[in-house]
Design a protein around this motif. Structure first.
Motif, PDB file in Angstrom:
ATOM      1  N   TYR B 161     -52.855   5.292  58.177  1.00 28.26           N
ATOM      2  CA  TYR B 161     -52.813   6.796  57.756  1.00 28.26           C
ATOM      3  C   TYR B 161     -51.569   7.356  57.792  1.00 28.26           C
ATOM      4  O   TYR B 161     -50.662   6.885  58.499  1.00 28.26           O
ATOM      5  CB  TYR B 161     -53.921   7.365  58.461  1.00 28.26           C
ATOM      6  CG  TYR B 161     -55.324   6.931  58.406  1.00 28.26           C
ATOM      7  CD1 TYR B 161     -55.805   5.933  57.068  1.00 28.26           C
ATOM      8  CD2 TYR B 161     -56.150   7.180  59.216  1.00 28.26           C
ATOM      9  CE1 TYR B 161     -57.026   5.855  57.056  1.00 28.26           C
ATOM     10  CE2 TYR B 161     -57.647   6.691  58.733  1.00 28.26           C
ATOM     11  CZ  TYR B 161     -57.959   5.976  58.068  1.00 28.26           C
ATOM     12  OH  TYR B 161     -59.233   5.517  57.806  1.00 28.26           O
ATOM     13  N   THR B 162     -51.184   8.539  57.099  1.00 28.19           N
ATOM     14  CA  THR B 162     -50.116   9.250  56.874  1.00 28.19           C
ATOM     15  C   THR B 162     -49.992  10.335  57.712  1.00 28.19           C
ATOM     16  O   THR B 162     -50.919  11.246  57.741  1.00 28.19           O
ATOM     17  CB  THR B 162     -49.882   9.649  55.651  1.00 28.19           C
ATOM     18  OG1 THR B 162     -49.746   8.512  54.799  1.00 28.19           O
ATOM     19  CG2 THR B 162     -48.355  10.205  55.298  1.00 28.19           C
ATOM     20  N   LYS B 163     -49.342  10.203  59.095  1.00 27.16           N
ATOM     21  CA  LYS B 163     -49.403  11.440  60.054  1.00 27.16           C
ATOM     22  C   LYS B 163     -49.085  12.631  59.562  1.00 27.16           C
ATOM     23  O   LYS B 163     -49.850  13.608  59.823  1.00 27.16           O
ATOM     24  CB  LYS B 163     -48.306  10.976  61.112  1.00 27.16           C
ATOM     25  CG  LYS B 163     -48.457  11.794  62.318  1.00 27.16           C
ATOM     26  CD  LYS B 163     -46.938  11.118  63.081  1.00 27.16           C
ATOM     27  CE  LYS B 163     -46.720  12.235  64.069  1.00 27.16           C
ATOM     28  NZ  LYS B 163     -45.632  11.784  64.805  1.00 27.16           N
ATOM     29  N   SER B 164     -48.380  12.998  58.437  1.00 32.95           N
ATOM     30  CA  SER B 164     -47.855  14.349  57.909  1.00 32.95           C
ATOM     31  C   SER B 164     -49.129  14.939  57.333  1.00 32.95           C
ATOM     32  O   SER B 164     -48.896  16.266  57.000  1.00 32.95           O
ATOM     33  CB  SER B 164     -46.678  13.946  57.307  1.00 32.95           C
ATOM     34  OG  SER B 164     -46.878  13.295  56.132  1.00 32.95           O
ATOM     35  N   LYS B 165     -49.996  14.088  56.768  1.00 33.67           N
ATOM     36  CA  LYS B 165     -51.069  14.662  55.962  1.00 33.67           C
ATOM     37  C   LYS B 165     -52.212  15.498  56.652  1.00 33.67           C
ATOM     38  O   LYS B 165     -52.999  15.502  55.907  1.00 33.67           O
ATOM     39  CB  LYS B 165     -51.587  13.592  55.011  1.00 33.67           C
ATOM     40  CG  LYS B 165     -50.663  13.130  53.903  1.00 33.67           C
ATOM     41  CD  LYS B 165     -51.204  12.227  52.976  1.00 33.67           C
ATOM     42  CE  LYS B 165     -51.790  13.092  52.000  1.00 33.67           C
ATOM     43  NZ  LYS B 165     -52.419  11.828  50.931  1.00 33.67           N
TER      44      LYS B 165
END
Lengths: 382, 382
Positions: B161-165
């Motif tokens: 998963y994309t941490k910034s999202k």
């Protein structure tokens, strides 16, 4: 493994440059001690066709072939390479070497600077165009291999699966003359299960089974490849096969004929498995009462990301799971094998049917799919 | 991080014992250089109740409380500890501190010698008894934390998963007097979204919204906690709320009233989110045309393993995703936050509502759920 090797290299360089390490880092561009954070780097996709030579002429309901071309993919990041493969068997309608290469040319991974964010990267790849499940799988496998190497773990472990629970694989025997079938069945002696392709006509189908049974009494699995057109005939054949130590029947009827298929499954004394009827995740819910289970193939479902989602969906619907492949190298087969611990059945012999495999990876030991402990999909290039 | 620290210790011991390492290994029982293979070790589960003190008296449709008891769990393997938590809010029917402790006493993890095989371990835990989603989540969280620490990665990264999202979280305002609601809304100034509990009666519900709106015009989300009994009234309220910058409505109607709920969702100008109607993965398919999305809470769905499966199921059904929590420490909230990158909405303020948090983990920075880079669920014990 990978990290340990890289740690060694890193430590070697740290030792070599001694006290001047801070100033030397920029000069040694190919050695980056912040590799694991993954920031400010780019992903690079490369690919090229590779022609596989088949050990035997391969016949299933409808066509036969002696050669087939796959596309080998590589995704590189910070000096680490993930390997992938897009096989393009003729039954993947609307997909060819040309369409797959055209799709791969559209994939721009250089926009991503964090190779760990595979969920979003693969959502992007899937969204580039509809269809194209084969080249999408080629990208998915290479990215997962890279991801596993960056985390320094085999994928089955990253997913929390139990390595020892892999099933025996079947070895596939195509539609052929009595003599060749007997020969191939004898060749298949290292395997504990035989997969027989049926779906020609009653006489041929029964000849194929009787020939295998004249050599061995080990369990058989059937792939009819949509070859049976009538539900009464299908059910009668299944009963006949049940008496001959058959484990399950894959895709007995045409893929869109779900009503008749549901009728067959409800009455069948053997589990039925969807292959052509089940391409992607979105197909699964509607198959709940139509088949007993699904055959997942990476080239159908766009790769490992979606395959894992199909596994959890099928599990929640109480359906059986099978992992399949096509004629492809140990690269794609080893990727599929990472999912094998979750499978009731496996047909991962595609690499054994080709004469010029260019990877080594998962092994069949005493008939059983046997994963190694190497990172990612667990392959090495030969 | 963890592994690096352990590598340091290992190297230290290797150095310390010098040439006699082979003979010394057995003596140094607490240092094992084969840690990462995980063989011939045992998993150990421990747990104890912990009483949370609430910052405010907390009222929702039906009851109020000032204290609540959770169970803190720990799973230890080879000197590494994974932390977990089982909150037991009164709305989890049939579950209490006593039933949860009784369940945890039945969990025997010493039969497992490979802590990476979390899929099978959690299938075992789920199969011990029906129900008991709260203590099951307590085991699941601790095991995932341990797993992440062994792999030396945060869980969001292991899942790709994309941490910034991660989304902004809401801050929850319970049912209270006009004065207290105004006070709490002012306290909520660091948050970009306010969650308001409704479902009392029309006058109170409108007073609550009007009071919040007298302080701020930031977006509001609604949780009616099944409080609206009539579908026409529910739809009328949703229209009224839509005019007041409300983002979505959580569980407007009684959980089993799916027909009326489907009617409301079809006509609603705002998304509807299932909370009480959606406990586990098996509930999701039937909610497809009933709600616009689902609120996943670890204590409802038995933990992170099943939560990820609900995410992929809901995505494949085109449903929105929300992550929620209850009053619990930063341990359980940080575990839930690992899933936040996949969420449209988040309500992860449970740790902020208690006065005696005993963990530090994910932070709310400028209203946004902010994950750290620590392994597992990313918490430290205070």
């Amino acid at each position: 493994m990978k990290i340990q090797r890289r740690d060694f290299i890193r430590n070697f360089f740290l030792t070599a440059v001694g006290g001047t390490i801070a100033g030397s880092q920029m000069a040694c561009g190919h050695v980056n001690i912040n590799t694991r954070t993954g920031y400010n780097k780019q992903l690079m996709l490369t690919f090229h066709p590779y022609e596989l030579e088949m050990v035997h002429t391969f016949t299933i309901s409808g066509y036969s072939r002696t050669k087939t071309t796959v596309i080998l993919t590589e995704i590189t990041y910070d000096g680490i390479t993930g390997y992938g493969e897009a096989a393009l068997p003729p039954y993947m309608e609307g997909q060819s070497l040309d369409t797959a290469l055209a799709f791969l040319k559209k994939v721009d991974l250089t926009q991503f600077n964090n190779p760990y964010e595979i969920d979003d990267i693969l959502i992007y790849v899937d969204g580039i165009d509809s269809g194209n499940s084969c080249p999408k799988a080629g990208v998915d496998i290479a990215l997962h291999d890279l991801f596993g190497k960056l985390i320094d773990q085999p994928l089955y472990r990253i997913w929390g699966y139990t390595k020892s629970k892999t099933p025996d694989t079947t070895f596939t025997i195509g539609i052929d003359t009595e003599e060749v079938v007997r020969e191939k069945t004898e060749e298949a002696s290292p395997f504990k299960r035989i997969k027989v392709k049926l779906g020609v006509d009653e006489a041929t189908d029964k000849m194929l089974i009787n020939t295998v049974r004249s050599v061995t009494d080990k369990p058989i699995t059937i792939d009819a490849n949509q070859g049976w057109r009538d539900k009464y005939y299908a059910l009668e054949m299944i009963h006949w096969l049940k008496e001959r130590n058959v484990l399950f029947i894959e895709q007995p009827m045409p893929k869109h004929n779900l009503d008749d298929m549901a009728w067959v499954t409800a009455k069948s004394p053997l589990p039925t498995i969807a292959d052509e009827s089940c391409q992607r995740l979105s197909d699964v819910p509607a198959l709940r009462d139509v088949f007993s289970g699904i055959n997942i193939k990476l080239i159908k479902c766009t790769g490992l990301r979606e395959a894992n989602r199909m596994i959890s969906m099928a599990e929640s619907l109480g359906m059986k799971l099978m992992i399949g492949c096509t004629s492809e190298t140990s690269c794609a087969v080893s990727a599929a094998a990472q999912l094998a611990p979750k499978m009731n059945y496996a047909d991962l012999d595609g690499n054994l049917l080709i004469a010029n495999d260019c990877f080594t990876g998962m092994k069949i030991i005493d008939g059983k799919i046997t994963l190694n402990d190497e990172a990612g999909i667990g392959v090495r290039k030969l």
